[in-house]
Design a protein around this motif. Structure first.
Motif, PDB file in Angstrom:
ATOM      1  N   GLY A 107      -2.994  13.862  -4.564  1.00  0.00           N
ATOM      2  CA  GLY A 107      -1.882  14.141  -3.866  1.00  0.00           C
ATOM      3  C   GLY A 107      -2.102  14.523  -2.289  1.00  0.00           C
ATOM      4  O   GLY A 107      -1.730  14.056  -1.404  1.00  0.00           O
ATOM      5  N   GLN A 108      -3.120  15.202  -2.113  1.00  0.00           N
ATOM      6  CA  GLN A 108      -3.557  15.976  -0.914  1.00  0.00           C
ATOM      7  C   GLN A 108      -4.004  14.676   0.277  1.00  0.00           C
ATOM      8  O   GLN A 108      -3.929  14.626   1.126  1.00  0.00           O
ATOM      9  CB  GLN A 108      -4.473  17.191  -0.907  1.00  0.00           C
ATOM     10  CG  GLN A 108      -3.700  18.290  -1.308  1.00  0.00           C
ATOM     11  CD  GLN A 108      -4.647  19.491  -1.484  1.00  0.00           C
ATOM     12  OE1 GLN A 108      -5.961  19.521  -1.331  1.00  0.00           O
ATOM     13  NE2 GLN A 108      -4.505  20.566  -1.738  1.00  0.00           N
ATOM     14  N   GLN A 109      -4.824  14.061  -0.846  1.00  0.00           N
ATOM     15  CA  GLN A 109      -5.537  12.845   0.031  1.00  0.00           C
ATOM     16  C   GLN A 109      -4.387  11.940   0.565  1.00  0.00           C
ATOM     17  O   GLN A 109      -4.240  11.235   1.654  1.00  0.00           O
ATOM     18  CB  GLN A 109      -6.443  12.069  -0.709  1.00  0.00           C
ATOM     19  CG  GLN A 109      -7.275  10.867  -0.225  1.00  0.00           C
ATOM     20  CD  GLN A 109      -8.139  10.351  -1.001  1.00  0.00           C
ATOM     21  OE1 GLN A 109      -8.456  10.382  -2.266  1.00  0.00           O
ATOM     22  NE2 GLN A 109      -8.968   9.074  -0.777  1.00  0.00           N
ATOM     23  N   THR A 110      -3.294  11.521  -0.306  1.00  0.00           N
ATOM     24  CA  THR A 110      -2.069  10.617  -0.124  1.00  0.00           C
ATOM     25  C   THR A 110      -1.380  11.289   1.197  1.00  0.00           C
ATOM     26  O   THR A 110      -1.153  10.802   2.133  1.00  0.00           O
ATOM     27  CB  THR A 110      -1.187  10.461  -1.068  1.00  0.00           C
ATOM     28  OG1 THR A 110      -1.842   9.832  -2.118  1.00  0.00           O
ATOM     29  CG2 THR A 110      -0.088   9.674  -0.912  1.00  0.00           C
ATOM     30  N   LEU A 111      -1.254  12.752   1.040  1.00  0.00           N
ATOM     31  CA  LEU A 111      -0.504  13.240   2.267  1.00  0.00           C
ATOM     32  C   LEU A 111      -1.122  13.410   3.714  1.00  0.00           C
ATOM     33  O   LEU A 111      -0.709  13.333   4.581  1.00  0.00           O
ATOM     34  CB  LEU A 111      -0.067  14.875   1.782  1.00  0.00           C
ATOM     35  CG  LEU A 111       0.722  15.025   0.480  1.00  0.00           C
ATOM     36  CD1 LEU A 111       1.287  16.356  -0.036  1.00  0.00           C
ATOM     37  CD2 LEU A 111       2.381  14.317   0.796  1.00  0.00           C
ATOM     38  N   ASN A 112      -2.630  13.399   3.190  1.00  0.00           N
ATOM     39  CA  ASN A 112      -3.421  13.391   4.507  1.00  0.00           C
ATOM     40  C   ASN A 112      -2.947  11.946   5.358  1.00  0.00           C
ATOM     41  O   ASN A 112      -2.732  11.914   6.500  1.00  0.00           O
ATOM     42  CB  ASN A 112      -4.880  13.447   4.297  1.00  0.00           C
ATOM     43  CG  ASN A 112      -5.193  14.944   4.175  1.00  0.00           C
ATOM     44  OD1 ASN A 112      -4.567  15.691   4.493  1.00  0.00           O
ATOM     45  ND2 ASN A 112      -6.374  14.855   3.310  1.00  0.00           N
ATOM     46  N   GLY A 113      -3.071  10.992   4.713  1.00  0.00           N
ATOM     47  CA  GLY A 113      -2.512   9.750   5.317  1.00  0.00           C
ATOM     48  C   GLY A 113      -1.003   9.691   5.732  1.00  0.00           C
ATOM     49  O   GLY A 113      -1.027   9.005   6.719  1.00  0.00           O
ATOM     50  N   GLN A 114      -0.116  10.327   5.072  1.00  0.00           N
ATOM     51  CA  GLN A 114       1.101  10.416   5.592  1.00  0.00           C
ATOM     52  C   GLN A 114       1.245  11.138   6.696  1.00  0.00           C
ATOM     53  O   GLN A 114       1.968  10.663   7.538  1.00  0.00           O
ATOM     54  CB  GLN A 114       2.149  11.189   4.369  1.00  0.00           C
ATOM     55  CG  GLN A 114       2.432  10.260   3.120  1.00  0.00           C
ATOM     56  CD  GLN A 114       3.126  10.576   2.114  1.00  0.00           C
ATOM     57  OE1 GLN A 114       3.962  11.639   2.347  1.00  0.00           O
ATOM     58  NE2 GLN A 114       3.322  10.282   1.153  1.00  0.00           N
ATOM     59  N   LYS A 161       2.356  11.425  12.386  1.00  0.00           N
ATOM     60  CA  LYS A 161       1.671  11.968  13.936  1.00  0.00           C
ATOM     61  C   LYS A 161       1.702  10.976  14.782  1.00  0.00           C
ATOM     62  O   LYS A 161       2.058  10.909  16.054  1.00  0.00           O
ATOM     63  CB  LYS A 161       0.842  12.826  13.608  1.00  0.00           C
ATOM     64  CG  LYS A 161       0.832  14.065  13.160  1.00  0.00           C
ATOM     65  CD  LYS A 161      -0.539  15.121  13.150  1.00  0.00           C
ATOM     66  CE  LYS A 161      -1.576  14.440  12.367  1.00  0.00           C
ATOM     67  NZ  LYS A 161      -2.805  15.247  12.374  1.00  0.00           N
ATOM     68  N   THR A 162       1.389   9.719  14.228  1.00  0.00           N
ATOM     69  CA  THR A 162       1.155   8.473  15.151  1.00  0.00           C
ATOM     70  C   THR A 162       2.525   7.787  15.530  1.00  0.00           C
ATOM     71  O   THR A 162       2.818   7.067  16.491  1.00  0.00           O
ATOM     72  CB  THR A 162       0.377   7.252  14.336  1.00  0.00           C
ATOM     73  OG1 THR A 162      -0.941   7.993  14.159  1.00  0.00           O
ATOM     74  CG2 THR A 162       0.210   6.041  15.185  1.00  0.00           C
ATOM     75  N   ASN A 163       3.323   7.860  14.427  1.00  0.00           N
ATOM     76  CA  ASN A 163       4.692   7.195  14.809  1.00  0.00           C
ATOM     77  C   ASN A 163       5.678   8.271  14.717  1.00  0.00           C
ATOM     78  O   ASN A 163       6.582   8.685  13.679  1.00  0.00           O
ATOM     79  CB  ASN A 163       4.899   6.125  13.317  1.00  0.00           C
ATOM     80  CG  ASN A 163       4.175   5.184  13.400  1.00  0.00           C
ATOM     81  OD1 ASN A 163       3.912   4.029  14.006  1.00  0.00           O
ATOM     82  ND2 ASN A 163       2.894   5.415  12.464  1.00  0.00           N
ATOM     83  N   ALA A 164       5.613   8.856  15.808  1.00  0.00           N
ATOM     84  CA  ALA A 164       6.710   9.829  16.208  1.00  0.00           C
ATOM     85  C   ALA A 164       8.436   9.481  16.430  1.00  0.00           C
ATOM     86  O   ALA A 164       9.378  10.471  16.150  1.00  0.00           O
ATOM     87  CB  ALA A 164       6.346  10.673  17.508  1.00  0.00           C
ATOM     88  N   ASP A 165       8.666   8.399  16.298  1.00  0.00           N
ATOM     89  CA  ASP A 165       9.970   7.896  16.267  1.00  0.00           C
ATOM     90  C   ASP A 165      10.653   8.180  14.912  1.00  0.00           C
ATOM     91  O   ASP A 165      11.790   7.970  14.849  1.00  0.00           O
ATOM     92  CB  ASP A 165      10.128   6.768  16.922  1.00  0.00           C
ATOM     93  CG  ASP A 165       9.865   6.436  18.079  1.00  0.00           C
ATOM     94  OD1 ASP A 165       9.862   7.528  18.913  1.00  0.00           O
ATOM     95  OD2 ASP A 165       9.561   5.200  18.797  1.00  0.00           O
ATOM     96  N   TYR A 166       9.919   8.391  13.761  1.00  0.00           N
ATOM     97  CA  TYR A 166      10.337   8.490  12.647  1.00  0.00           C
ATOM     98  C   TYR A 166      10.541   9.761  12.082  1.00  0.00           C
ATOM     99  O   TYR A 166       9.842  10.643  12.598  1.00  0.00           O
ATOM    100  CB  TYR A 166       9.625   7.604  11.549  1.00  0.00           C
ATOM    101  CG  TYR A 166       9.711   6.206  11.956  1.00  0.00           C
ATOM    102  CD1 TYR A 166      10.671   5.420  11.507  1.00  0.00           C
ATOM    103  CD2 TYR A 166       8.592   5.771  12.600  1.00  0.00           C
ATOM    104  CE1 TYR A 166      10.584   3.867  11.549  1.00  0.00           C
ATOM    105  CE2 TYR A 166       8.680   4.170  12.548  1.00  0.00           C
ATOM    106  CZ  TYR A 166       9.824   3.372  12.219  1.00  0.00           C
ATOM    107  OH  TYR A 166       9.788   2.246  12.517  1.00  0.00           O
TER     108      TYR A 166
END
Length: 179
Positions: A84-91, A96-101
């Motif tokens: 779960g932590q690995q998935t959340l790291n990707g999220q 952080k890259t897509n700040a419009d969302y």
């Protein structure tokens, strides 16, 4: 039902209008109207569409399909697993890259237990995900949580295989500012 009739009527009108313009391909409208369609005027027939599918790393569909929008939990727990932590790291990196969302984190539980217990457990799971994403640098103002408890199962049966899929937190991406 009225909406479907109106949608069908609008589609029919648009299709008919598209067929009535003999110069729609930018040609002379003569016998060669279909040959080399769109290549002679320089004006595009359709405005270019920005890539928004699963291949676009900035799209919510990419987030869902490639990054992964959910993490699973063990029975009666809101502790994040290593997977779960690995998935959340990707999220976190995607957010952080897509700040419009913004993101809504949905907490869910399996159908064992009372409604009230599962709502509280779903809330703890959603908050565990939110706290982890914030610890990874995602602004807390962009994250909201909601608990559905056992009200929205994705698997409906009375086996552990089904229960394990329903014990989850799902990060739903939503467009919008961070006001």
């Amino acid at each position: 039902m009225v909406f479907l009739k109106k949608a069908a009527l609008a589609t029919l009108i648009l299709a008919t209008a598209a067929c009535t313009n003999p110069d729609r391909f930018g040609g002379s409208g003569g016998a060669d109207a279909g040959a080399g369609a769109g290549a002679n005027t320089g004006a595009p027939l359709v405005a270019p569409v920005a890539p928004t599918g699963a291949n676009d790393p900035q799209s919510p569909l990419y987030f869902t399909q490639t990054i992964g929008d959910r993490v699973l939990f063990v029975v009666d727990s809101s502790t994040l697993t290593a997977a779960g932590q690995q998935t959340l790291n990707g999220q976190a990196n995607w957010l952080k890259t897509n700040a419009d969302y913004q993101a809504i984190i949905e907490g869910h539980a399996d159908e064992q237990g009372t409604r009230e217990y599962n709502l509280a457990l779903g809330n703890r799971r959603a908050n565990a995900v939110r706290e982890y994403l914030v610890s990874q640098g995602v602004p807390s103002t962009r994250l909201r949580v909601i608990s559905y408890g056992k009200e929205r199962p994705i698997e409906v049966c009375a086996t552990e295989a089904c229960y394990s899929q329903n014990r989850r937190a799902v990060t739903v991406i939503a467009a919008g500012g961070t006001s």
